[in-house]
Design an enzyme around this catalytic site. Structure first.
Site, PDB file in Angstrom:
ATOM      1  N   ASP A   1      93.045 -84.128  16.575  1.00  0.00           N
ATOM      2  CA  ASP A   1      93.617 -84.681  17.812  1.00  0.00           C
ATOM      3  C   ASP A   1      95.145 -84.617  17.766  1.00  0.00           C
ATOM      4  OD1 ASP A   1      90.945 -85.637  18.677  1.00  0.00           O
ATOM      5  OD2 ASP A   1      91.164 -86.893  16.911  1.00  0.00           O
TER       6      ASP A   1
ATOM      7  N   HIS B   1      88.628 -91.486  16.752  1.00  0.00           N
ATOM      8  CA  HIS B   1      88.447 -90.078  17.121  1.00  0.00           C
ATOM      9  C   HIS B   1      87.340 -90.019  18.175  1.00  0.00           C
ATOM     10  CE1 HIS B   1      87.715 -85.831  17.137  1.00  0.00           C
ATOM     11  NE2 HIS B   1      86.469 -86.015  16.765  1.00  0.00           N
TER      12      HIS B   1
HETATM   13  P1  NAX Z   1      77.090 -78.058  11.752  1.00  0.00           P
HETATM   14  O1  NAX Z   1      75.875 -78.628  12.383  1.00  0.00           O
HETATM   15  O2  NAX Z   1      77.399 -76.609  11.919  1.00  0.00           O
HETATM   16  O3  NAX Z   1      77.033 -78.336  10.181  1.00  0.00           O
HETATM   17  C1  NAX Z   1      76.709 -79.572   9.649  1.00  0.00           C
HETATM   18  C2  NAX Z   1      76.040 -79.326   8.320  1.00  0.00           C
HETATM   19  O4  NAX Z   1      75.814 -80.589   7.701  1.00  0.00           O
HETATM   20  C3  NAX Z   1      74.675 -78.631   8.437  1.00  0.00           C
HETATM   21  O5  NAX Z   1      74.677 -77.473   7.617  1.00  0.00           O
HETATM   22  C4  NAX Z   1      73.702 -79.692   7.927  1.00  0.00           C
HETATM   23  O6  NAX Z   1      72.630 -79.118   7.191  1.00  0.00           O
HETATM   24  C5  NAX Z   1      74.607 -80.528   7.019  1.00  0.00           C
HETATM   25  N1  NAX Z   1      74.121 -81.872   6.746  1.00  0.00           N
HETATM   26  C6  NAX Z   1      73.430 -82.718   7.552  1.00  0.00           C
HETATM   27  N2  NAX Z   1      73.119 -83.844   6.920  1.00  0.00           N
HETATM   28  C7  NAX Z   1      73.629 -83.743   5.671  1.00  0.00           C
HETATM   29  C8  NAX Z   1      73.616 -84.590   4.532  1.00  0.00           C
HETATM   30  N3  NAX Z   1      72.996 -85.767   4.551  1.00  0.00           N
HETATM   31  N4  NAX Z   1      74.241 -84.157   3.403  1.00  0.00           N
HETATM   32  C9  NAX Z   1      74.837 -82.964   3.386  1.00  0.00           C
HETATM   33  N5  NAX Z   1      74.862 -82.105   4.426  1.00  0.00           N
HETATM   34  C10 NAX Z   1      74.265 -82.499   5.549  1.00  0.00           C
HETATM   35  O7  NAX Z   1      78.295 -78.972  12.234  1.00  0.00           O
HETATM   36  P2  NAX Z   1      79.871 -78.670  12.199  1.00  0.00           P
HETATM   37  O8  NAX Z   1      80.241 -77.955  13.427  1.00  0.00           O
HETATM   38  O9  NAX Z   1      80.228 -78.078  10.877  1.00  0.00           O
HETATM   39  O10 NAX Z   1      80.453 -80.150  12.344  1.00  0.00           O
HETATM   40  C11 NAX Z   1      80.265 -81.120  11.329  1.00  0.00           C
HETATM   41  C12 NAX Z   1      80.670 -82.492  11.820  1.00  0.00           C
HETATM   42  O11 NAX Z   1      82.041 -82.539  12.154  1.00  0.00           O
HETATM   43  C13 NAX Z   1      79.936 -82.961  13.073  1.00  0.00           C
HETATM   44  O12 NAX Z   1      79.544 -84.306  12.896  1.00  0.00           O
HETATM   45  C14 NAX Z   1      80.988 -82.880  14.145  1.00  0.00           C
HETATM   46  O13 NAX Z   1      80.742 -83.774  15.200  1.00  0.00           O
HETATM   47  C15 NAX Z   1      82.207 -83.252  13.359  1.00  0.00           C
HETATM   48  N6  NAX Z   1      83.517 -82.920  13.943  1.00  0.00           N
HETATM   49  C16 NAX Z   1      84.530 -83.796  13.757  1.00  0.00           C
HETATM   50  C17 NAX Z   1      85.812 -83.557  14.226  1.00  0.00           C
HETATM   51  C18 NAX Z   1      86.923 -84.524  13.997  1.00  0.00           C
HETATM   52  O14 NAX Z   1      88.000 -84.281  14.528  1.00  0.00           O
HETATM   53  N7  NAX Z   1      86.780 -85.618  13.251  1.00  0.00           N
HETATM   54  C19 NAX Z   1      86.102 -82.334  15.007  1.00  0.00           C
HETATM   55  C20 NAX Z   1      85.114 -81.223  14.771  1.00  0.00           C
HETATM   56  C21 NAX Z   1      83.679 -81.666  14.680  1.00  0.00           C
HETATM   57  O15 NAX Z   1      83.179 -81.865  15.987  1.00  0.00           O
END
Ligand code: NAX
Length: 327
Positions: free
Chosen positions: A159, A187
């Site tokens: 952000d 956020h």
């Molecule tokens: P993806 O769905 O591409 O990847 C997430 C990965 O996490 C998957 O491979 C899944 O298998 C794995 N996972 C799920 N549960 C798990 C666990 N218990 N232990 C280990 N791995 C696990 O998501 P992606 O686009 O990489 O985003 C990841 C996270 O970042 C999401 O929650 C998203 O909302 C968040 N974000 C946060 C942002 C921020 O500014 N704070 C911005 C970007 C993003 O939206």
């Protein structure tokens, strides 16, 4: 040469991981002289895909990448880690209420907090990226009683960077000319991108833009940028999120430039009247691996209202996870 440090990344086979791991391994996060051991956590069904990512990491022949560990067990992935980037989370599905989302993520961040408490380095620096990032960070922190609460942070740096870029575009000035803006709070769409102290080329930013544009367009454009990316790309922000995570950890570990601050989600110590303990975006400077809240900034009535609204949302999220017995 330096001894390698251990860096855990969760959700390592996901979109953000696909950008983040390569940047860490190339030295963008901790410096071009700091070898790293990557300790990657995924859920069991994603381990095969993770193995493919590991093959690519090896194929880059990064001189700083000393070793790679993969696991579906946080007690293995977090063993002795100096840095932990908690990216994997449970996304909000259609029809999910906030309580459902917080509960599902509690199932991830509670055990991860406990595992960090049990096996991580006593000085571990934790960054939570997975949404809802601030409250997930709170859950992990509350379940790691032997670690200092301040070791748990949440990412508002994307952000912050979006706010810089929008202001640069508006003023026609380079991003490097912009200093000292702040993302206060959560956020989420209630975040407050605050330009009241920001400068462009050393001059007050708010003298260079229209007040109406600032209040009625800029703030919501920054807060809703994530949705705009999804609309355009069909997928959520990934490379920019990874880049922000690199910036957050680099500044925390290696320091912020003299006279400048950045925004980090950190446990409130009550500064600026924000309820103690909430993981809230604050202006911070970093030095010698520690961050400090920038104190004494003037807060206008406009700012006060925005800062309290986003604190209120975080208090409500905290109440929810208390009810669920997660903190
Ligand atoms: P993806 O769905 O591409 O990847 C997430 C990965 O996490 C998957 O491979 C899944 O298998 C794995 N996972 C799920 N549960 C798990 C666990 N218990 N232990 C280990 N791995 C696990 O998501 P992606 O686009 O990489 O985003 C990841 C996270 O970042 C999401 O929650 C998203 O909302 C968040 N974000 C946060 C942002 C921020 O500014 N704070 C911005 C970007 C993003 O939206």
């Amino acid at each position: 040469t330096k001894q390698p440090v251990r860096v855990a990344v969760t959700g390592a086979a996901g979109q953000i991981g696909y950008s983040l791991l390569f940047r860490i391994a190339s030295g963008d996060m901790l410096g071009k002289d700091q070898p790293v051991i990557l300790q990657l956590l995924e859920i069991t069904p994603a381990l095969k895909a993770l193995n493919g990512v590991v093959m690519e990491l090896r194929d880059c022949a990064f001189p700083l990448l000393a070793d790679i560990v993969t696991s579906d067990d946080p007690m293995v992935a977090f063993k002795d880690v100096d840095y932990a980037l908690l990216v994997g989370a449970m996304p909000r599905k259609a029809g999910m209420e906030r309580g459902d989302l917080l509960g599902a993520n509690g199932g991830i961040f509670k055990p991860q907090g406990e595992a960090l408490n049990a096996v991580a380095s006593r000085d571990v620096k934790v960054l939570v990226v997975g949404n809802p990032a601030n409250t997930n960070a709170l859950i992990a922190q509350q379940n790691a009683p032997d670690l200092n609460p301040g070791q748990f942070t949440a990412m508002v740096r994307l952000d912050h960077n979006r706010a810089i870029s929008q202001l640069a575009e508006k003023t026609g000035k380079p991003v490097s000319s912009i200093k000292n803006l702040t993302i206060w709070g959560n956020h989420s769409s209630t975040q407050y991108p605050d330009l009241s102290q920001a400068t462009v080329d050393g001059q007050p930013a708010l003298d260079q833009v229209d007040r109406d544009w600032y209040e009625n367009s800029y703030i919501s454009t920054v807060a809703k940028r994530g949705a705009a990316i999804i609309e355009a790309r069909g997928l959520s922000s990934a490379a920019s999120a990874a880049s922000a995570a690199i910036d957050h950890m680099r500044d925390w570990a290696l320091g912020t430039p003299e006279g400048e601050w950045v925004s980090m989600g950190i446990p409130s110590d009550g500064s600026y009247g924000i309820p103690e303990g909430l993981i809230y975006g604050f202006p911070v400077t970093c030095k010698n691996g520690k961050y400090e809240i920038v104190q004494g900034l003037p807060v206008s009535d406009f700012s006060r209202g925005k800062m309290d609204a986003t604190a209120q949302e975080l208090s409500e999220e905290r109440d929810e996870v208390r009810k669920l017995g997660l903190v």
